[in-house]
Motif scaffolding. Structure first.
Motif, PDB file in Angstrom:
ATOM      1  N   GLU A 152      76.238 -15.908 -42.010  1.00 45.92           N
ATOM      2  CA  GLU A 152      76.723 -16.626 -43.193  1.00 45.92           C
ATOM      3  C   GLU A 152      78.220 -16.386 -43.386  1.00 45.92           C
ATOM      4  O   GLU A 152      78.973 -17.316 -43.722  1.00 45.92           O
ATOM      5  CB  GLU A 152      75.952 -16.167 -44.430  1.00 45.92           C
ATOM      6  CG  GLU A 152      76.093 -17.078 -45.633  1.00 45.92           C
ATOM      7  CD  GLU A 152      75.441 -18.432 -45.413  1.00 45.92           C
ATOM      8  OE1 GLU A 152      75.943 -19.415 -45.995  1.00 45.92           O
ATOM      9  OE2 GLU A 152      74.447 -18.511 -44.658  1.00 45.92           O
ATOM     10  N   LYS A 155      80.067 -18.486 -40.914  1.00 46.69           N
ATOM     11  CA  LYS A 155      80.135 -19.889 -41.353  1.00 46.69           C
ATOM     12  C   LYS A 155      81.228 -20.072 -42.392  1.00 46.69           C
ATOM     13  O   LYS A 155      82.018 -21.028 -42.335  1.00 46.69           O
ATOM     14  CB  LYS A 155      78.787 -20.312 -41.936  1.00 46.69           C
ATOM     15  CG  LYS A 155      77.688 -20.549 -40.918  1.00 46.69           C
ATOM     16  CD  LYS A 155      76.415 -21.003 -41.614  1.00 46.69           C
ATOM     17  CE  LYS A 155      75.295 -21.242 -40.613  1.00 46.69           C
ATOM     18  NZ  LYS A 155      74.034 -21.641 -41.275  1.00 46.69           N
ATOM     19  N   ASP A 156      81.279 -19.162 -43.364  1.00 43.44           N
ATOM     20  CA  ASP A 156      82.292 -19.266 -44.412  1.00 43.44           C
ATOM     21  C   ASP A 156      83.697 -19.153 -43.820  1.00 43.44           C
ATOM     22  O   ASP A 156      84.614 -19.878 -44.213  1.00 43.44           O
ATOM     23  CB  ASP A 156      82.082 -18.166 -45.454  1.00 43.44           C
ATOM     24  CG  ASP A 156      80.815 -18.377 -46.274  1.00 43.44           C
ATOM     25  OD1 ASP A 156      80.280 -19.501 -46.256  1.00 43.44           O
ATOM     26  OD2 ASP A 156      80.340 -17.408 -46.894  1.00 43.44           O
ATOM     27  N   ALA A 159      84.656 -22.299 -41.992  1.00 42.20           N
ATOM     28  CA  ALA A 159      84.665 -23.510 -42.817  1.00 42.20           C
ATOM     29  C   ALA A 159      86.073 -23.860 -43.275  1.00 42.20           C
ATOM     30  O   ALA A 159      86.342 -25.000 -43.674  1.00 42.20           O
ATOM     31  CB  ALA A 159      83.758 -23.325 -44.029  1.00 42.20           C
ATOM     32  N   ARG A 261      80.538 -25.366 -35.003  1.00 45.42           N
ATOM     33  CA  ARG A 261      80.229 -25.318 -36.443  1.00 45.42           C
ATOM     34  C   ARG A 261      78.862 -24.718 -36.752  1.00 45.42           C
ATOM     35  O   ARG A 261      78.575 -24.404 -37.902  1.00 45.42           O
ATOM     36  CB  ARG A 261      80.295 -26.725 -37.036  1.00 45.42           C
ATOM     37  CG  ARG A 261      81.679 -27.331 -37.030  1.00 45.42           C
ATOM     38  CD  ARG A 261      81.710 -28.690 -37.712  1.00 45.42           C
ATOM     39  NE  ARG A 261      83.061 -29.236 -37.767  1.00 45.42           N
ATOM     40  CZ  ARG A 261      83.953 -28.937 -38.696  1.00 45.42           C
ATOM     41  NH1 ARG A 261      83.623 -28.098 -39.671  1.00 45.42           N
ATOM     42  NH2 ARG A 261      85.162 -29.474 -38.677  1.00 45.42           N
ATOM     43  N   GLY A 262      78.006 -24.614 -35.783  1.00 43.16           N
ATOM     44  CA  GLY A 262      76.668 -24.101 -36.038  1.00 43.16           C
ATOM     45  C   GLY A 262      76.001 -23.670 -34.755  1.00 43.16           C
ATOM     46  O   GLY A 262      76.557 -23.825 -33.662  1.00 43.16           O
ATOM     47  N   PHE A 277      81.511 -20.217 -32.040  1.00 44.30           N
ATOM     48  CA  PHE A 277      80.500 -19.935 -33.069  1.00 44.30           C
ATOM     49  C   PHE A 277      79.198 -19.476 -32.425  1.00 44.30           C
ATOM     50  O   PHE A 277      78.587 -18.498 -32.873  1.00 44.30           O
ATOM     51  CB  PHE A 277      80.256 -21.180 -33.918  1.00 44.30           C
ATOM     52  CG  PHE A 277      79.372 -20.930 -35.116  1.00 44.30           C
ATOM     53  CD1 PHE A 277      79.915 -20.794 -36.383  1.00 44.30           C
ATOM     54  CD2 PHE A 277      77.992 -20.804 -34.979  1.00 44.30           C
ATOM     55  CE1 PHE A 277      79.099 -20.541 -37.490  1.00 44.30           C
ATOM     56  CE2 PHE A 277      77.174 -20.559 -36.067  1.00 44.30           C
ATOM     57  CZ  PHE A 277      77.732 -20.426 -37.326  1.00 44.30           C
ATOM     58  N   PHE A 281      77.353 -16.030 -32.990  1.00 46.21           N
ATOM     59  CA  PHE A 281      76.042 -16.167 -33.622  1.00 46.21           C
ATOM     60  C   PHE A 281      75.037 -15.228 -32.964  1.00 46.21           C
ATOM     61  O   PHE A 281      74.293 -14.502 -33.637  1.00 46.21           O
ATOM     62  CB  PHE A 281      75.577 -17.620 -33.509  1.00 46.21           C
ATOM     63  CG  PHE A 281      74.133 -17.855 -33.842  1.00 46.21           C
ATOM     64  CD1 PHE A 281      73.708 -17.957 -35.157  1.00 46.21           C
ATOM     65  CD2 PHE A 281      73.192 -17.983 -32.826  1.00 46.21           C
ATOM     66  CE1 PHE A 281      72.370 -18.182 -35.463  1.00 46.21           C
ATOM     67  CE2 PHE A 281      71.857 -18.212 -33.114  1.00 46.21           C
ATOM     68  CZ  PHE A 281      71.439 -18.309 -34.441  1.00 46.21           C
TER      69      PHE A 281
END
Length: 457
Positions: A152, A155-156, A159, A261-262, A277, A281
């Motif tokens: 998380e 991701k922040d 972003a 992004r994910g 990412f 991850f």
């Protein structure tokens, strides 16, 4: 005669030792356990291994398989921690309650709180008067920590448009400034040296010293092979039928990494095809040493350079280990299709012999190479393909472990450590395939039973 669920010889899977000791601790561990009473995967990765076993300080407990004495030591460590673990479970229940009250939903509670709860249990014991306030303070601290090492938080961090643009520029620059590719002869010489090193592995006591391993590191042989992959060098491993990256990329050559992004565990691409990412991850999802990691901002910055380095790794000892793993992988032969291959080393003979005597899957292997049509919609055919090309699963799993060590600045400074990792990955791939074969056989045997049941109804 050994049980089919255990390897031949006296060694036992470390995971099985942990499971057996955990189940013997009794009640009170439900928040840290699964429905069947076994420790949760995150319990093992975040609490048992890094905080109780501490394999970095006890290298005899670091292997995936343990001889009797280390297995007994591991069992004792877990049983001695029964009271501490019970207190950890109680603190975890309190922190989850505080999380609900505060309305916090970001992040996985196990990832965020397991190690904090162990620290609370170590300092305070079981929760007592004032524990609710302490739990609330910890949950708020974790939620508002700018250095949170979670997916998380990643991701922040990514972003922010300015950060993404800066990282993308770093990736473009690092990719453009890569060292030129080496010729096939230099890379081939590095792989031949890897065969010499592997000839000294595979038997107890043979990997204590190895000037050849040190020489490979000193000569930068890992970097050479990594640079050869950028040039799509054919026949790199002495076989024209094998792709040079051995499954590390699904492309002709590794592409320039993107920021990304994910990520999803179920759809991760090959290691060298992953975005920045996706790389981080995996580290943040699986790391048992999360508190020792740099901040997310520093992780992202370092990964931009690492992802453009040869083999996607910075440390040369880890790159050399990847080359050793590649040389081992191309000679893996669980089906025994080519027993007379002169390229086999002592390490190959040890790993292949272990795989071929897997009594629990001998029947399944016969089924996977049967010319008859697959009655289960392709499941057995997929298992057969895994056995025919075991190098793909091996290299993917090896790279993930090497990358995790690179992120944590944990090199493999001697051959004994490198071989323990290489052999452990081979065992892990073998056990994973064993589990998949058993699952397929259960599915096949259940099909006729269900058909007979419907007919009798």
């Amino acid at each position: 005669m050994p049980s089919p669920s255990q390897p031949t010889g006296e060694s036992r899977p470390r995971a099985l030792v942990i499971d057996h000791a955990w189940r013997g601790l009794g009640a009170g561990l439900e928040p840290l356990s699964g429905p069947d009473g076994a420790p949760l995967t995150r319990t093992v990765k975040l609490i048992v291994l890094p905080l109780i076993v501490r394999p970095a300080l006890r290298p005899d407990l670091a292997a995936d398989f343990l001889p009797p004495a280390p297995a007994a030591h591991l069992d004792a460590l877990i049983r001695e921690s029964a009271t501490l673990l019970a207190a950890t479970a109680q603190w975890f229940t309190l922190l989850k309650k505080a999380r609900r009250v505060l309305g916090i939903v970001a992040g996985n509670p196990q990832d965020l709180y397991f190690q904090r709860c162990f620290a609370l249990a170590t300092e305070h014991g079981a929760p007592a008067a004032g524990a609710d306030a302490t739990a609330r303070d910890v949950v708020e601290e974790v939620a508002h920590s700018p250095g949170g090492r979670t997916v998380e938080a990643l991701k922040d961090h990514l972003a922010d448009a300015a950060r993404r643009a800066r990282l993308d520029a770093e990736l473009v620059t690092a990719w453009a400034s890569r060292s030129p590719a080496v010729d096939a002869g230099a890379a081939g010489a590095a792989i031949e040296r890897a065969a010499e090193v592997l000839e000294g592995c595979g038997a107890p006591g043979r990997t204590s010293t190895s000037p050849s391993y040190a020489a490979m590191v000193e000569a930068g042989h890992g970097e050479m092979v990594g640079r050869a992959l950028w040039a799509h060098t054919s026949g790199l491993w002495g076989r024209d039928d094998l792709p040079a990256p051995l499954g590390l990329t699904g492309r002709r050559t590794p592409p320039r990494p993107e920021v990304g992004r994910g990520a999803s565990t179920a759809t991760l691409p090959a290691p060298l095809d992953r975005s920045l990412f996706e790389r981080l991850f995996v580290v943040l999802q699986s790391s048992a040493h999360r508190d020792a990691l740099p901040t997310v901002a520093e992780l992202a910055s370092r990964e931009a350079g690492r992802s453009c380095a040869p083999l996607g790794l910075h440390d040369e000892t880890l790159r050399v280990t990847a080359v050793l793993g590649g040389r081992l992988a191309v000679g893996l032969d669980p089906l025994g299709a080519d027993r007379g291959d002169a390229r086999r080393t002592a390490a190959h003979r040890a790993v292949n012999a272990r795989w071929r005597r897997e009594a629990s899957v001998l029947r399944a292997r016969r089924m996977t190479v049967s010319p008859r049509p697959d009655p289960d919609g392709g499941v057995l055919d997929a298992l057969a393909q895994d056995l025919r090309t075991p190098w793909a699963a091996y290299m993917r799993r090896l790279w993930v472990r090497l990358h995790g060590r690179d992120v944590r600045d944990a090199p493999l400074t001697d051959l004994a450590s490198a071989w323990a990792l290489l052999d452990g990955v081979a065992r892990s791939v073998m056990m994973d395939h064993r589990a998949r074969v058993r699952s397929a056989l259960r599915t096949l045997s259940a099909g006729p039973a269900r058909t007979a049941e419907r007919r009798s109804a």
